[in-house]
Each structure stands twice: as C-alpha cells, then as structure tokens.
Design a protein around this motif. Structure first.
Motif, PDB file in Angstrom:
ATOM      1  N   UNK A 159       0.847  -1.192   0.000  1.00  0.00           N
ATOM      2  CA  UNK A 159       0.000   0.000   0.000  1.00  0.00           C
ATOM      3  C   UNK A 159       0.880   1.238   0.000  1.00  0.00           C
ATOM      4  N   UNK A 160       0.716   2.043  -1.026  1.00  0.00           N
ATOM      5  CA  UNK A 160       1.436   3.305  -1.137  1.00  0.00           C
ATOM      6  C   UNK A 160       0.411   4.393  -1.422  1.00  0.00           C
ATOM      7  N   UNK A 161       0.032   5.190  -0.408  1.00  0.00           N
ATOM      8  CA  UNK A 161      -0.984   6.232  -0.597  1.00  0.00           C
ATOM      9  C   UNK A 161      -0.659   7.184  -1.744  1.00  0.00           C
ATOM     10  N   UNK A 162       0.628   7.390  -2.011  1.00  0.00           N
ATOM     11  CA  UNK A 162       1.004   8.312  -3.085  1.00  0.00           C
ATOM     12  C   UNK A 162       0.542   7.785  -4.441  1.00  0.00           C
ATOM     13  N   UNK A 163       0.612   6.458  -4.659  1.00  0.00           N
ATOM     14  CA  UNK A 163       0.167   5.880  -5.921  1.00  0.00           C
ATOM     15  C   UNK A 163      -1.340   6.048  -6.104  1.00  0.00           C
TER      16      UNK A 163
ATOM     17  N   UNK B  16      -4.889  -4.614  -5.561  1.00  0.00           N
ATOM     18  CA  UNK B  16      -5.402  -4.627  -4.188  1.00  0.00           C
ATOM     19  C   UNK B  16      -4.271  -4.370  -3.200  1.00  0.00           C
ATOM     20  N   UNK B  17      -4.633  -3.845  -2.027  1.00  0.00           N
ATOM     21  CA  UNK B  17      -3.628  -3.606  -0.991  1.00  0.00           C
ATOM     22  C   UNK B  17      -3.054  -4.925  -0.474  1.00  0.00           C
ATOM     23  N   UNK B  18      -3.873  -5.971  -0.529  1.00  0.00           N
ATOM     24  CA  UNK B  18      -3.410  -7.322  -0.225  1.00  0.00           C
ATOM     25  C   UNK B  18      -4.305  -8.307  -0.962  1.00  0.00           C
ATOM     26  N   UNK B  19      -3.784  -9.493  -1.193  1.00  0.00           N
ATOM     27  CA  UNK B  19      -4.539 -10.477  -1.970  1.00  0.00           C
ATOM     28  C   UNK B  19      -5.854 -10.837  -1.269  1.00  0.00           C
TER      29      UNK B  19
ATOM     30  N   UNK C 265     -14.808   2.917 -12.914  1.00  0.00           N
ATOM     31  CA  UNK C 265     -13.478   2.581 -12.412  1.00  0.00           C
ATOM     32  C   UNK C 265     -13.094   3.526 -11.279  1.00  0.00           C
ATOM     33  N   UNK C 266     -13.423   4.789 -11.439  1.00  0.00           N
ATOM     34  CA  UNK C 266     -13.065   5.804 -10.435  1.00  0.00           C
ATOM     35  C   UNK C 266     -13.655   5.482  -9.063  1.00  0.00           C
ATOM     36  N   UNK C 267     -14.869   4.950  -9.020  1.00  0.00           N
ATOM     37  CA  UNK C 267     -15.506   4.652  -7.733  1.00  0.00           C
ATOM     38  C   UNK C 267     -14.730   3.607  -6.936  1.00  0.00           C
ATOM     39  N   UNK C 268     -14.021   2.726  -7.621  1.00  0.00           N
ATOM     40  CA  UNK C 268     -13.269   1.689  -6.914  1.00  0.00           C
ATOM     41  C   UNK C 268     -12.123   2.274  -6.096  1.00  0.00           C
ATOM     42  N   UNK C 269     -11.636   3.425  -6.510  1.00  0.00           N
ATOM     43  CA  UNK C 269     -10.521   4.049  -5.774  1.00  0.00           C
ATOM     44  C   UNK C 269     -10.894   4.431  -4.353  1.00  0.00           C
ATOM     45  N   UNK C 270     -12.179   4.610  -4.085  1.00  0.00           N
ATOM     46  CA  UNK C 270     -12.612   4.993  -2.743  1.00  0.00           C
ATOM     47  C   UNK C 270     -12.636   3.817  -1.780  1.00  0.00           C
ATOM     48  N   UNK C 271     -12.461   2.612  -2.292  1.00  0.00           N
ATOM     49  CA  UNK C 271     -12.445   1.422  -1.444  1.00  0.00           C
ATOM     50  C   UNK C 271     -11.061   1.262  -0.826  1.00  0.00           C
ATOM     51  N   UNK C 272     -10.960   1.120   0.501  1.00  0.00           N
ATOM     52  CA  UNK C 272      -9.642   0.985   1.143  1.00  0.00           C
ATOM     53  C   UNK C 272      -8.898  -0.283   0.750  1.00  0.00           C
ATOM     54  N   UNK C 273      -9.595  -1.251   0.158  1.00  0.00           N
ATOM     55  CA  UNK C 273      -8.930  -2.481  -0.263  1.00  0.00           C
ATOM     56  C   UNK C 273      -8.217  -2.320  -1.601  1.00  0.00           C
TER      57      UNK C 273
END
Length: 307
Positions: A135-139, A162-165, A282-290
């Motif tokens: 997880x890199x918040x900058x990306x 994903x941030x993790x599998x 696609x943009x809406x998926x960015x709001x998911x923390x996963x």
C-alpha cells in the motif's frame, strides 16, 4: 618408357535412368505411406483431448491478456507436429484494431513454439507488472488525479491492484459492494508477474484468468452467478491446472507447471483487469480501502453509449 593411356567410358545412361526412377518410386511410396499412416492415426486411434488446444491454447490466453482471443481452432495433427491457431485482436478501449492469427506448434518431441505469444506488450503489460501486494498512498493519489482529469464517460482498459490479496469469499463481498458482475470484461490476477535476473528462469508472466480461457469446448461448462463469479472461475482454473503435466512445455509462454499449480492452490486474487469499463465506474473503486491503485492502460470515447 611406355605411356599408359586411360580409356574413358561413356556412362551407362540406361542404368542411371533406372536408378533415378527407383529413387523416385521409393520416395513416392514413402510419402504415400506417411499420408496413409497420418490419416489412419486420426481415423483409427483414439487420441483423446487435443493437448495443443486444451493446454497450450489456454496457456497462451493466460500469458497474453493484452489480446482478446475470440476463438481457436486445431488445424489437424500430423506425424511430426500438431498446430492450433488462435484468432484475436489487441485489447483496446476503442474500436477493434483488426484480428490477427497466432499459431501454436507442438512437434513430435513435445516442444512448443508460439511466435508473438511469449508475453503481453504495451501499456497494459506495464500496468500488470505494477501489481504487487502493498500500500502506497502516493500511488492512489496519483491515480485519482489522473482519472479525475479525464472525461468520466471515456471507456478504459484498466488494472486494479489490491492492498493485499483477496480470497474468493472476500472478492465476492467486494463484487457485491461495487456491483461487479464479472463476465468477459473482468479478469482475475491469480499471480503477479515475476522478474529476478539472478534466478532461473528469470521471469514469469502473471497468471490472469477469465471465463473465456477454456472456450474451445474441451471442458465442462461452468455456471456463473454474477457477483459470485470468483468461485466458479477459480473452480474452472483449478480444473484446467489439473490437466497439466510436469512435462508440458510452457516455456514459450513464460509459465511453468509449478508457477501455475501454486497459483491454483493458493486461489487468491491480487487484482483485476477491467476491459471496456466507463471511467466513472473505475473511479468509484478508488474509494475502497482495499484498492491500492488503478493503472489505466488505454482510454477511448464511448461512441456506443453503453458500458
């Protein structure tokens, strides 16, 4: 001193002609025998599943997610080699760029050649190579900035990391949350790509699976259920891996038996390949923390007005 005179004799042209004729007759007979044996092999011998289609055709689809393979066909089996032809087109967000044929050839020794099917190419390949747990918040902020700067009605080919599998259960919950119904526009990344020049082999392609991977009708049809698609998709992937043998030559696709069996055994998903989605979805998926980040491989105007 007496001189010896060597006499030269004319060749026996009749004998030469007869010798040439015999060679031609034997060659023709062998050729005809090979053709007869070739046909007899198909007519009288039960060959079972066409390995070139069932193993290598699917391996080519896994290793080349930058292409949409529409269908494949086996072109017959000879005594020395078997061929399987895949027909497809580059995976683009816009109109079709034209279909291309890709031929897979398996020789009598089991070695496989598949020109232009060794790995994905272009921006989609770069996007797939960027998928790895972490997880890199900058990306994520960078992805949000890029997407927000574009018209949200554009269609896109994108890779979601994903941030993790995720396990199958977790992914189905993710699908329900975001109303992802699966289908030909959603593929699952079961294994990220790998590169290490100090190892042998030094690289492996990502393992990416979609319901169209085994469309050549050699496996039982799997029933999909919208948001629950990850479960039968994994089942189908594991069934295909069960067809593999350690002796299968997967080198042409930068895959190997252990790489694929490990992905099937773990059964987790590291990301998604989305094909032809609207940028707003696609943009809406960015709001998911996963979601770690999203890489856009291609964008185009949606002239159809559909998703």
């Amino acid at each position: 001193m007496e001189r010896t005179v060597l006499e030269t004799r004319e060749p026996d042209w009749a004998h030469v002609a007869w010798s040439v004729t015999k060679v031609l007759v034997v060659t023709t007979a062998l050729s005809l025998a090979a053709c007869v044996a070739d046909r007899a092999l198909w007519v009288f011998v039960e060959l079972g599943t066409d390995q070139t289609a069932s193993v290598y055709g699917t391996a080519a689809r896994i290793a080349n997610p930058d292409k949409r393979f529409l269908y494949g066909s086996s072109d017959g089996s000879g005594l020395l080699e078997k061929t399987h032809t895949l027909r497809g087109e580059p995976r683009r967000a816009g109109p079709s760029a034209g279909r291309t044929e890709y031929t897979i050839t398996e020789n009598v020794f089991g070695s496989v050649s598949a020109p232009h099917l060794d790995k994905p190419e272009g921006r989609l390949a770069d996007a797939i190579d960027s998928v790895e747990p972490g997880h890199d918040p900058a990306l994520k902020d960078e992805a949000r900035e890029i997407i927000d700067a574009l018209p949200q009605t554009l269609k896109t080919v994108a890779v979601v990391g994903f941030t993790r599998e995720m396990t199958t259960t977790q992914l189905m919950a993710f699908n329900r949350t975001h109303r992802i119904c699966g289908g030909p526009d959603v593929s699952y990344i079961y294994h990220p790509s790998y590169y290490d020049d100090s190892s042998e082999p030094d690289s492996m392609n990502a393992v990416i699976w979609n319901r169209n991977m085994t469309q050549d009708a050699y496996m039982p049809e799997v029933q999909y259920q919208c948001e629950g698609e990850p479960s039968p998709a994994l089942e189908e992937f594991r069934e295909w891996v069960g067809l593999l043998d350690e002796g299968d030559d997967l080198y042409a696709f930068e895959l190997d038996h252990e790489w694929l069996t490990t992905a099937a055994k773990e059964g987790v998903v590291y990301g998604l390949l989305l094909d032809g989605w609207k940028l707003s979805d696609v943009r809406r998926l960015l709001d998911d923390p996963q979601v770690d980040t999203i890489h856009l491989a291609d964008v185009a105007h949606d002239i159809s007005g559909t998703r």
